[in-house]
Design an enzyme around this catalytic site. Structure first.
Site, short mmCIF file in Angstrom:
data_model
loop_
_atom_site.label_atom_id
_atom_site.label_comp_id
_atom_site.label_asym_id
_atom_site.label_seq_id
_atom_site.Cartn_x
_atom_site.Cartn_y
_atom_site.Cartn_z
N CYS A 2 0.86 -1.18 0.00
CA CYS A 2 0.00 0.00 0.00
C CYS A 2 0.90 1.24 0.00
CB CYS A 2 -0.86 0.02 1.25
SG CYS A 2 -1.81 -1.49 1.47
N ARG A 27 1.50 1.69 -5.94
CA ARG A 27 1.69 0.69 -4.89
C ARG A 27 0.40 -0.06 -4.54
NH1 ARG A 27 6.50 1.72 -2.10
NH2 ARG A 27 5.73 0.57 -0.31
N TRP A 75 -3.73 -1.83 -1.38
CA TRP A 75 -3.76 -3.09 -2.14
C TRP A 75 -4.26 -4.13 -1.16
CZ3 TRP A 75 -0.60 -7.74 -2.19
CH2 TRP A 75 -0.88 -8.57 -3.28
N ASN A 101 0.68 -0.37 6.06
CA ASN A 101 1.12 -1.17 4.92
C ASN A 101 1.77 -2.41 5.49
OD1 ASN A 101 2.16 -2.13 2.50
ND2 ASN A 101 3.95 -0.79 2.57
N GLY A 102 1.27 -3.60 5.12
CA GLY A 102 1.85 -4.83 5.65
C GLY A 102 0.75 -5.77 6.12
N GLU A 486 9.20 -13.89 -20.05
CA GLU A 486 8.97 -12.48 -19.75
C GLU A 486 7.93 -11.89 -20.72
OE1 GLU A 486 9.35 -10.69 -17.38
OE2 GLU A 486 9.32 -8.63 -18.07
N LYS A 490 4.41 -10.25 -19.50
CA LYS A 490 4.02 -8.86 -19.81
C LYS A 490 2.62 -8.84 -20.41
CE LYS A 490 6.15 -6.97 -17.93
NZ LYS A 490 7.25 -7.43 -17.17
N GLU A 493 -0.13 -9.72 -17.70
CA GLU A 493 -0.41 -8.85 -16.56
C GLU A 493 -1.07 -7.53 -16.94
OE1 GLU A 493 2.96 -7.55 -14.20
OE2 GLU A 493 4.24 -7.51 -15.96
N HIS A 509 6.06 -31.60 -25.92
CA HIS A 509 5.78 -32.53 -24.82
C HIS A 509 4.42 -32.27 -24.19
CE1 HIS A 509 9.82 -34.19 -25.04
NE2 HIS A 509 10.18 -32.95 -25.37
N LYS A 608 2.75 -2.82 -7.40
CA LYS A 608 4.10 -2.74 -7.95
C LYS A 608 5.06 -3.73 -7.30
CE LYS A 608 7.52 -1.17 -10.37
NZ LYS A 608 7.65 -1.88 -11.65
#
Ligand code: M6R
Length: 613
Positions: A2, A27, A75, A101-102, A486, A490, A493, A509, A608
């Site tokens: 957050c 955040r 968040w 935050n946490g 990657e 991208k 997300e 496979h 983030k």
């Protein structure tokens, strides 16, 4: 995670707080809230949604007044995305107001204890429990003022927190504390700001200090006092904030992700500045100099990261083996920390992280360190928790990354891991000439990225053709297998398109069963040791109706016979190629998200950096 901003001083703080909060919105953006002490009472306004929603609500209610206040962008962890769960939270007894935050891990037992004492909760959050606990302990008549109540409450808490607390009975006082979640204090003239990071502070003051774990700070317009949660006084180190305003502003770009993709040439030039010596064929890394002997003796390198940082770490694994000839392995930090990892003598653990705050990477690094590994960091945020926990490290120097989708940090991480591999290789097996040759090629990377960026319009128009497809494959081999991962991440997300990245050879496979008419398959098919094999894999997909988008080396005409669309990248030694091949993939993901109408910089459900497990 957050975002937290708080202010105490002599200015009306609503707009100042909102301005800071906007800078921290990357955040978390599930909800936003603000509180001030107005006419001796706590006044809270909060709402689900973005800071813009909070601004609308403030306008409806005529705003908040006060020269002390706090605001928060959330968040969600404990409790859904609702108005009552938004911060700030208040207690029901002592006029306490708190942002956090946490995660408070023992919140359930604390809540039971507080309910038994008659407290009534309004939300499902762990944060409200902490507000109630502080309120319960607050007792000025017994000498327990706000600072002491916060210290006492935090002694009962397990978990992670960055908090700011105020109380209407001490209307000039902010108390902030930290364990695990970053907090910094901006020091002004008769005023202080507390924030999750410097970007929310820098337009007011460039003097700041970071709170360390288990530290508490009491701030009033007259001064501040720092102590531990056991009330042992500590003296913080006030430092100059090294953030340029331009680096945290959008400028002419539409989104931070776009800005960050386009500034990669400049960023990498910064990463390389003063570190590449082609004349003597060596890499100069001041941060590692005093550990050079230990590094030379390294028998094993463990690279730890999550998400994009893990993909960079995986490329680091190839680089370490190829250039430094040291046994290397890249691991999900989240898995490593809960295994019973064997750390033999002469093991080096490298934490790869943009933020330097990712909880799993931090814990994995600590685990490796506790078991005797030399702990290094390849980190972007200067002074972050990880940077402080490591024995040594190399900063990325790519500047603040604000877009939630990591782009310039990835390229910076790969560039730094290349430098570290050469630094090591030169001390082990590489001659000065071999070293100089790779370094000369490395120096060309910024210009070559610039050339790829010039093809943005073409990349956009190809993306447009496939924009309705819901399933994509990203395939590569060797150094470009992590690049494929990657590329898929991208796309997932920010455009919410299902994409899978994998080694091209793995496709046969099982995943080949997914291929149907028109399914886009992005192949990283630059010239390299496995080029011919990649061409065979392309044919396998094409034969089953897949549409091929290839990232190939300039001058490769043959690829046009196999691929429906080709993005060219300049020629470069294979070991350095991921820094180029990833660029078209970043741009494709960016355009796909814009074309689908998504909020590129604030994709749903994400934040983030992930400072909780
Ligand atoms: O701050 P970090 O580099 O440690 O973050 C690790 C991941 O959370 C991060 O790379 C994430 O995967 C990116 N947002 C993806 O674009």
């Amino acid at each position: 995670m957050c975002g937290i901003v708080a202010y105490v001083g002599n200015k009306q703080c609503q707009n100042l707080l909102l301005e800071g909060l906007k800078r921290l919105e990357y955040r978390g953006y599930d909800s936003a809230g603000i509180a001030t002490i107005q006419d001796g009472h706590i006044r809270v306004v909060k709402t689900v949604g973005r800071v813009a929603n909070l601004e609308d609500k403030l306008e409806e209610v005529g705003g908040v007044r006060g020269t002390i206040g706090m605001c928060h962008t959330r968040w969600a962890t404990h409790g859904g995305v609702t108005d009552p769960n938004a911060h700030p939270h208040t207690d029901d007894k002592s006029g306490i107001c708190l942002i956090h935050n946490g995660i408070i891990e023992n919140y359930a037992s604390l809540k039971t204890y507080l309910e038994e004492k008659g407290h009534k909760f309004q939300s499902q959050t762990d944060t409200e429990v902490l507000a109630m606990l502080i309120g319960e302990l607050y007792s000025p008549s017994e000498g327990v003022d706000l600072e002491a109540a916060v210290q006492a409450a935090l002694r009962e808490v397990t978990g992670a927190y960055g908090i700011v607390v105020m109380c209407d009975k001490e209307p000039d006082t902010l108390v902030a504390a930290r364990k695990g979640s970053p907090l910094m204090v901006g020091v002004g003239n008769g005023e202080y700001l507390v924030a999750s990071d410097g970007s929310a502070v820098v337009s007011h003051t460039s003097q700041a200090f970071a709170l360390e774990d288990y530290q508490v700070v009491k701030l009033t317009p007259k001064g501040f006092r720092t102590s531990t949660i056991h009330n042992v006084p500590v003296t913080p180190k006030i430092q100059q904030l090294e953030i340029e305003l331009e680096s945290i502003e959008l400028g002419a770009y539409s989104h931070f992700m776009q800005k960050e993709i386009f500034e990669q040439p400049k960023c990498l030039s910064n990463t390389f500045r003063g570190r590449i010596d082609t004349r003597d064929g060596k890499v100069v890394l001041g941060g590692l100099a005093s550990f050079a002997k230990e590094l030379t003796r390294a028998k094993r390198v463990i690279l730890l990261g999550q998400g994009t940082a893990l993909h960079a770490a995986m490329i680091g694994e190839y680089l370490m083996e190829d250039l430094a000839k040291v046994c290397a392995v890249a691991e999900y930090a989240s898995e490593f920390r809960y295994r019973n990892p064997i750390i033999e003598e002469n093991t080096v653990a490298i934490a790869v992280s943009q933020s330097g705050e990712t909880a799993d990477t931090l814990a994995a690094l600590q685990e490796a360190k506790d078991r005797g590994a030399l702990a290094l960091g390849v980190i972007n945020v200067v002074g972050s928790t990880m940077a402080r926990e490591t024995d040594a490290g190399v900063y990325l120097r790519v500047g603040p990354e604000i877009g939630v989708a990591s782009t310039k940090a990835f390229v910076g991480q790969v560039a730094v891991l290349t430098l570290v591999s050469i630094f090591l290789g030169r001390r082990r097996f590489m001659s000065a000439d071999q070293c100089a040759e790779v370094l000369k090629a490395l120096e060309t990377v910024p210009d070559k990225i610039q050339r790829i960026l010039e093809h943005d319009a073409k990349i956009k128009s190809v993306t447009e053709r496939y924009i309705d497809r819901e399933n994509w494959l990203f395939l590569g081999r060797g150094y470009n297998y992590p690049t494929a991962l990657e590329g898929a991440l991208k796309l997932k997300e920010i455009s919410y398109i299902h994409a899978e990245g994998m080694p091209a050879a793995e496709m046969k496979h099982g995943p080949i069963a997914l291929i149907n008419e028109g399914m886009p398959a992005v192949f990283i098919a630059n010239r390299g040791r496995q080029y011919e094999k990649v061409i065979s894999n392309i044919q396998e997909v094409k034969a089953r109706g897949g549409r091929i988008i290839a990232v190939a080396t300039e001058g490769d005409e043959q690829i046009k016979r196999h691929a429906d669309d080709v993005f060219y990248v300049p020629d470069i030694p294979e070991a350095l190629s991921p820094m180029l091949t990833v660029i078209p993939l970043q741009l494709m993901a960016y355009h796909a998200a814009v074309l689908r109408g998504h909020d590129v910089d604030k994709p749903r459900n994400l934040a983030k950096s992930v400072t909780v497990e």
